[in-house]
Design a protein around this motif. Structure first.
Motif, PDB file in Angstrom:
ATOM      1  N   ILE A  24      14.259 -14.091  29.851  1.00 22.66           N
ATOM      2  CA  ILE A  24      13.949 -14.516  31.209  1.00 22.66           C
ATOM      3  C   ILE A  24      12.534 -14.039  31.524  1.00 22.66           C
ATOM      4  CG2 ILE A  24      16.319 -14.588  32.046  1.00 22.66           C
ATOM      5  CD1 ILE A  24      15.939 -11.892  33.276  1.00 22.66           C
ATOM      6  N   VAL A  25      11.832 -14.822  32.342  1.00 23.23           N
ATOM      7  CA  VAL A  25      10.445 -14.515  32.691  1.00 23.23           C
ATOM      8  C   VAL A  25      10.387 -14.201  34.181  1.00 23.23           C
ATOM      9  CG1 VAL A  25       8.075 -15.375  32.764  1.00 23.23           C
ATOM     10  CG2 VAL A  25       9.595 -16.026  30.869  1.00 23.23           C
ATOM     11  N   LEU A  26       9.801 -13.058  34.509  1.00 25.90           N
ATOM     12  CA  LEU A  26       9.724 -12.600  35.887  1.00 25.90           C
ATOM     13  C   LEU A  26       8.282 -12.283  36.254  1.00 25.90           C
ATOM     14  CD1 LEU A  26      12.724 -10.080  35.768  1.00 25.90           C
ATOM     15  CD2 LEU A  26      12.794 -12.480  36.470  1.00 25.90           C
ATOM     16  N   ALA A  27       8.023 -12.277  37.555  1.00 25.50           N
ATOM     17  CA  ALA A  27       6.695 -11.904  38.051  1.00 25.50           C
ATOM     18  C   ALA A  27       6.859 -11.297  39.447  1.00 25.50           C
ATOM     19  CB  ALA A  27       5.775 -13.127  38.094  1.00 25.50           C
ATOM     20  N   PRO A  28       5.871 -10.529  39.898  1.00 25.71           N
ATOM     21  CA  PRO A  28       6.025  -9.831  41.186  1.00 25.71           C
ATOM     22  C   PRO A  28       5.897 -10.724  42.411  1.00 25.71           C
ATOM     23  CG  PRO A  28       3.903  -9.326  40.196  1.00 25.71           C
ATOM     24  CD  PRO A  28       4.667 -10.090  39.176  1.00 25.71           C
ATOM     25  N   ALA A  40       3.886 -18.572  35.826  1.00 25.44           N
ATOM     26  CA  ALA A  40       4.411 -18.055  34.559  1.00 25.44           C
ATOM     27  C   ALA A  40       5.612 -18.852  34.070  1.00 25.44           C
ATOM     28  CB  ALA A  40       4.799 -16.585  34.721  1.00 25.44           C
ATOM     29  N   GLY A  41       6.117 -19.744  34.917  1.00 24.65           N
ATOM     30  CA  GLY A  41       7.298 -20.515  34.538  1.00 24.65           C
ATOM     31  C   GLY A  41       8.566 -19.703  34.637  1.00 24.65           C
ATOM     32  N   GLY A  42       8.630 -18.796  35.614  1.00 22.94           N
ATOM     33  CA  GLY A  42       9.812 -17.956  35.759  1.00 22.94           C
ATOM     34  C   GLY A  42      10.211 -17.814  37.212  1.00 22.94           C
ATOM     35  N   VAL A  43      10.783 -16.676  37.548  1.00 23.28           N
ATOM     36  CA  VAL A  43      11.224 -16.399  38.912  1.00 23.28           C
ATOM     37  C   VAL A  43      10.706 -15.021  39.319  1.00 23.28           C
ATOM     38  CG1 VAL A  43      13.294 -17.812  38.667  1.00 23.28           C
ATOM     39  CG2 VAL A  43      13.421 -15.384  38.152  1.00 23.28           C
ATOM     40  N   THR A  44      10.803 -14.707  40.603  1.00 23.76           N
ATOM     41  CA  THR A  44      10.341 -13.391  41.036  1.00 23.76           C
ATOM     42  C   THR A  44      11.355 -12.316  40.683  1.00 23.76           C
ATOM     43  OG1 THR A  44      11.345 -13.510  43.241  1.00 23.76           O
ATOM     44  CG2 THR A  44       9.120 -14.417  42.992  1.00 23.76           C
ATOM     45  N   THR A  76       8.594 -26.668  40.138  1.00 23.86           N
ATOM     46  CA  THR A  76      10.030 -26.414  40.276  1.00 23.86           C
ATOM     47  C   THR A  76      10.295 -24.950  40.591  1.00 23.86           C
ATOM     48  OG1 THR A  76      10.248 -26.036  37.885  1.00 23.86           O
ATOM     49  CG2 THR A  76      10.693 -28.263  38.694  1.00 23.86           C
ATOM     50  N   ASN A  77      11.274 -24.732  41.411  1.00 25.77           N
ATOM     51  CA  ASN A  77      11.797 -23.383  41.662  1.00 25.77           C
ATOM     52  C   ASN A  77      13.088 -23.276  40.867  1.00 25.77           C
ATOM     53  OD1 ASN A  77      12.344 -20.822  42.800  1.00 25.77           O
ATOM     54  ND2 ASN A  77      13.649 -21.783  44.342  1.00 25.77           N
ATOM     55  N   VAL A  78      13.134 -22.353  39.929  1.00 27.17           N
ATOM     56  CA  VAL A  78      14.276 -22.289  39.022  1.00 27.17           C
ATOM     57  C   VAL A  78      15.063 -20.994  39.212  1.00 27.17           C
ATOM     58  CG1 VAL A  78      13.050 -23.659  37.306  1.00 27.17           C
ATOM     59  CG2 VAL A  78      13.025 -21.166  37.116  1.00 27.17           C
ATOM     60  N   ARG A  79      16.284 -21.036  38.763  1.00 27.69           N
ATOM     61  CA  ARG A  79      17.058 -19.811  38.576  1.00 27.69           C
ATOM     62  C   ARG A  79      17.662 -19.903  37.181  1.00 27.69           C
ATOM     63  NH1 ARG A  79      22.636 -20.025  38.776  1.00 27.69           N
ATOM     64  NH2 ARG A  79      23.540 -21.952  39.579  1.00 27.69           N
ATOM     65  N   TYR A  80      17.959 -18.771  36.596  1.00 26.94           N
ATOM     66  CA  TYR A  80      18.534 -18.768  35.260  1.00 26.94           C
ATOM     67  C   TYR A  80      20.046 -18.924  35.356  1.00 26.94           C
ATOM     68  CZ  TYR A  80      14.002 -17.463  33.443  1.00 26.94           C
ATOM     69  OH  TYR A  80      12.675 -17.464  33.110  1.00 26.94           O
ATOM     70  N   ALA A  81      20.592 -19.791  34.512  1.00 23.49           N
ATOM     71  CA  ALA A  81      22.031 -20.064  34.540  1.00 23.49           C
ATOM     72  C   ALA A  81      22.541 -20.234  33.113  1.00 23.49           C
ATOM     73  CB  ALA A  81      22.316 -21.314  35.367  1.00 23.49           C
ATOM     74  N   ILE A  82      23.859 -20.424  33.000  1.00 25.74           N
ATOM     75  CA  ILE A  82      24.503 -20.581  31.699  1.00 25.74           C
ATOM     76  C   ILE A  82      24.957 -22.022  31.530  1.00 25.74           C
ATOM     77  CG2 ILE A  82      26.418 -19.838  30.225  1.00 25.74           C
ATOM     78  CD1 ILE A  82      24.445 -17.645  30.726  1.00 25.74           C
ATOM     79  N   ASN A  83      24.611 -22.639  30.407  1.00 28.46           N
ATOM     80  CA  ASN A  83      25.103 -23.968  30.076  1.00 28.46           C
ATOM     81  C   ASN A  83      26.533 -23.829  29.564  1.00 28.46           C
ATOM     82  OD1 ASN A  83      25.768 -26.332  28.417  1.00 28.46           O
ATOM     83  ND2 ASN A  83      23.657 -26.945  28.754  1.00 28.46           N
ATOM     84  N   SER A  84      27.495 -24.406  30.281  1.00 23.47           N
ATOM     85  CA  SER A  84      28.904 -24.217  29.934  1.00 23.47           C
ATOM     86  C   SER A  84      29.269 -24.832  28.586  1.00 23.47           C
ATOM     87  CB  SER A  84      29.799 -24.813  31.029  1.00 23.47           C
ATOM     88  OG  SER A  84      29.520 -26.201  31.200  1.00 23.47           O
ATOM     89  N   SER A  85      28.488 -25.802  28.127  1.00 23.94           N
ATOM     90  CA  SER A  85      28.787 -26.449  26.840  1.00 23.94           C
ATOM     91  C   SER A  85      28.193 -25.690  25.659  1.00 23.94           C
ATOM     92  CB  SER A  85      28.252 -27.887  26.844  1.00 23.94           C
ATOM     93  OG  SER A  85      28.846 -28.636  27.876  1.00 23.94           O
TER      94      SER A  85
END
Length: 719
Positions: free
Chosen positions: A48-52, A60-64, A352-361
């Protein structure tokens, strides 16, 4: 990836084949951001990619950090989370005082799975992250990964330059946490201090190629502003500078109000009418993360800056490129840059504003789009703040740094420009303009001692190989789950099923002797043979040892755990049953995961990347637990029940009676009473009164029916 760069190649190797945390640093323009974007594409690790900040996260293509870890926007009092001798996690502050944490950080199941299975966490622009925030991250990771290791054992990649922008620490916030930290910088974090991080410093500069300018920037970065450097800089001072006369320049200011004022003034001087373009915002896209203006107000002749790279194959513009609006026609904006004769037709782009999730498949971690922001990738660019210029590159730059108030601001401002010729100073710079922080100088000395090299990489790769195998052959979490179940059985069921509980206690002893003690000895042997062979990854003897170990532990665990899973203990108290079932399912999930990995090793040769993938899949999948059996009409065969057929008959009667009267079964007859009846076979009401839990009320209400069932049983089967 930038080709033929030994530092970047070493960083790539360390991140792929070791679990060591890395501080990737270097001067401005050395390729840190490029490395990050390539790593996201190339690395097999779950990351996962984070930034302040919001804008830094989008870039950065991540989330805060705050949004991913659900941190409040207030100082965090650091705690130490550790396991005591019994394996329980305790919280104390750094002064040793116990802290009872609130019920914050109640993550959903998907977030918990991500926290448990992630291999690598990247934090970009780490210089802007405050120490207490990093400790909050550490605390959460330790808790959910149940690990004493810094950051819960997750490999961390910290990207940034301590000579650039510093963290924001308002006086009232710093007063709350200063007793815990030497400085507000991330490197004062207790978690960071405990991590055995290595440093990779990028030295090749790609932004500038003028040696004179590079040397000057190095002097400023290192706080060596001698008379010669000051003289060279102040040759660029132009008190008559104005945006009207100097086209293509962007002014960097230390404060936001200055930049807004300059942009408003310059826009007002243009005689063309204003044109307003409204962003299309869909879903969840917080305002603090907007990459440009929601209402973009421009005119023909306005100086603008692109705020995104051109996604088309033509690559006509990049983030930070300056141009002039040549025309606006039918919702199309035409921008001319530099000496090019060709106008760039600018189309709206999407962030895009993204959050990290799990692909159920696939059970993969993926970026789930929460919202989008669609706007022309432009903003007025006669001026921006030094803070917002972080990561950008300009051909022509005017700098007003006289009001710079923080460490690193002057260096960040000057290093945005590609050449000394393209630089203009609106205010003179003297040696007092450089705000230096003593704690940064101290940390830089430590960096020198922690530089990574090829020799350290090979050592760490071998260590990581062993660590993953020793983690496979570590059954402490499983043993803790088993002891938790044992404690619950002893607490609630010992008087009801004493014989069965005794067998469970013997199984615990067997687990201790045949699994835990053997594991401790085996891991010592495993480490010895891995360190004896330079070809440890392919050595037949090493392979044979861990395969045979997998076979032994798999069979021994199965033998011990089958007794637990085949237990047919009934609990008629709903609350107690719920607690015991939860502990049972936790135990089952732990066992299923371990069994899956052991059986994988029996079928496949161990290698780091493949094993990490399988390990993460096991953590992420919905674990199928061995459900505790429920007795319906089936007879039980407890050693604690003398007449199991009678037990079944009375239990079925009890359930029917409870259903008719809308009661819980134990309201009719408690379980201990049922078991004692099936042991003593009372034949009179006087005998029934001697049974534990049967008083006059129960006797008067149900005595005749119970005695009738007992009589029918004795008539058919005898005593």
């Amino acid at each position: 990836m930038i080709i033929n760069n030994k530092e970047l190649q070493l960083a790539d190797d360390l991140l792929q084949f070791t679990g060591t945390s890395i501080f990737l640093t270097g001067k401005a323009g050395t390729g840190k951001t490029t490395f990050l974007h390539n790593l996201k594409i190339k690395s097999p690790k779950r990351m996962i990619v984070l930034a302040p900040t919001g804008v830094a996260a989008i870039n950065a293509g991540g989330v805060t950090i705050h949004s991913f870890f659900q941190l409040p926007f207030c100082p965090h009092i650091p705690t130490l989370i550790y396991q005591d001798e019994k394996g329980a996690f305790q919280n104390t502050d750094e002064m040793g005082n116990h802290i009872q944490r609130s019920k914050a950080h109640k993550f959903n199941k998907d977030k918990i799975k991500i926290l448990k299975s992630v291999d690598l966490i990247i934090i970009d622009e780490i210089s802007m992250v405050r120490a207490d925030i990093l400790d909050a991250v550490d605390e959460i990771l330790r808790r959910y990964r149940q690990s004493n290791k810094p950051f819960g054992g997750v490999q961390m990649l910290f990207i940034g330059d301590v000579k650039q922008l510093a963290p924001v620490a308002k006086e009232e916030e710093w007063n709350l946490i200063k007793e815990y930290y030497n400085s507000p910088y991330f490197f004062s974090s207790h978690a960071f201090r405990r991590s055995h991080f290595l440093t990779i410093e990028l030295v090749e500069i790609f932004r500038q190629n003028d040696k004179k300018f590079i040397d000057l920037l190095n002097n400023i970065r290192n706080n060596i502003l001698d008379d010669e450097s000051i003289s060279i800089l102040n040759e660029k001072y132009d008190p008559t500078f104005s945006n009207d006369k100097n086209k293509g320049y962007i002014t960097l200011t230390s404060h936001n109000f200055q930049a807004k004022q300059i942009n408003s003034q310059q826009l007002s001087k243009i005689n063309y009418p204003k044109e307003t373009f409204y962003a299309e915002i869909d879903g969840d896209f917080p305002e603090y993360s907007y990459p440009t203006d929601e209402e973009l107000i421009i005119k023909i002749g306005a100086q603008v800056m692109f705020v995104k790279n051109d996604p088309s194959p033509d690559k006509k513009y990049f983030n930070g490129k300056i141009g002039i609006v040549e025309d606006i026609y039918k919702n199309k904006i035409y921008v001319k840059c530099g000496d090019s004769d060709e106008n760039i037709q600018v189309q709206p782009l999407e962030w895009t504003n993204v959050r990290y999730a799990i692909n159920s498949s696939t059970n993969e971690i993926y970026e789930d789009i929460q919202g989008t922001f669609k706007q022309y990738p432009l903003k007025l660019a006669w001026a921006i703040t030094i803070h917002k210029s972080q990561g950008l590159t300009f051909d022509k730059l005017a700098i007003d740094a006289q009001m710079s108030f923080a460490h690193g601001q002057v260096y960040v401002a000057l290093s945005r420009c590609k050449t000394l010729d393209g630089l203009v100073l609106i205010s003179k710079i003297d040696k007092y303009a450089l705000k230096n922080d003593y704690s940064v100088a101290v940390f830089e000395n430590e960096i020198e001692q922690r530089h990574a090299n090829e020799e350290k990489f090979l050592i760490l790769k071998r260590e990581y190989f062993f660590d993953l195998l020793s983690e496979l052959f570590c059954f402490n979490h499983l043993f803790s789950s088993l002891k938790k179940l044992q404690k619950l059985y002893n607490l609630h069921l010992k008087n009801i099923f004493p014989s069965h509980i005794e067998k469970l206690n013997l199984a615990i002893i067997q687990f201790q002797n045949e699994i835990i003690i053997v594991t401790e000895k085996f891991n010592i042997q495993l480490k010895t043979i891995i360190y004896q062979h330079n070809d440890y990854e392919d050595n037949p003897f090493v392979t044979d040892r861990y395969i045979k170990a997998s076979e032994y532990f798999n069979k021994t665990l199965e033998k011990i755990m089958n007794f637990i899973f085949n237990s047919d203990i009934e609990v008629d108290n709903k609350e107690i049953s719920k607690i015991i079932n939860k502990a049972f399912d936790e135990l089952s999930a732990e066992y299923n995961s371990k069994k899956y990995l052991l059986e994988y090793i029996l079928k496949h040769k161990f290698d780091i990347q493949s094993f990490l993938k399988i390990k993460a899949e096991v953590e992420l999948k919905t674990k199928e637990t061995k459900k505790r059996k429920k007795n319906n009409s089936k007879e039980v065969e407890y050693s604690d029940i003398k007449y199991p057929k009678l037990y079944t008959l009375i239990r079925l009667w009890r359930e029917a009676e409870a259903a008719v009267n809308n009661l819980e079964p134990y309201n009719v007859l408690i379980q201990r009473s049922l078991i004692e009846i099936c042991y003593y076979l009372p034949e009179t009401k006087e005998d029934l009164l001697k049974i534990h839990g049967i008083g006059k009320v129960t006797l008067n209400k149900y005595g005749d029916e119970i005695l009738e069932i007992i009589k029918e049983y004795i008539d058919e089967y005898g005593r």
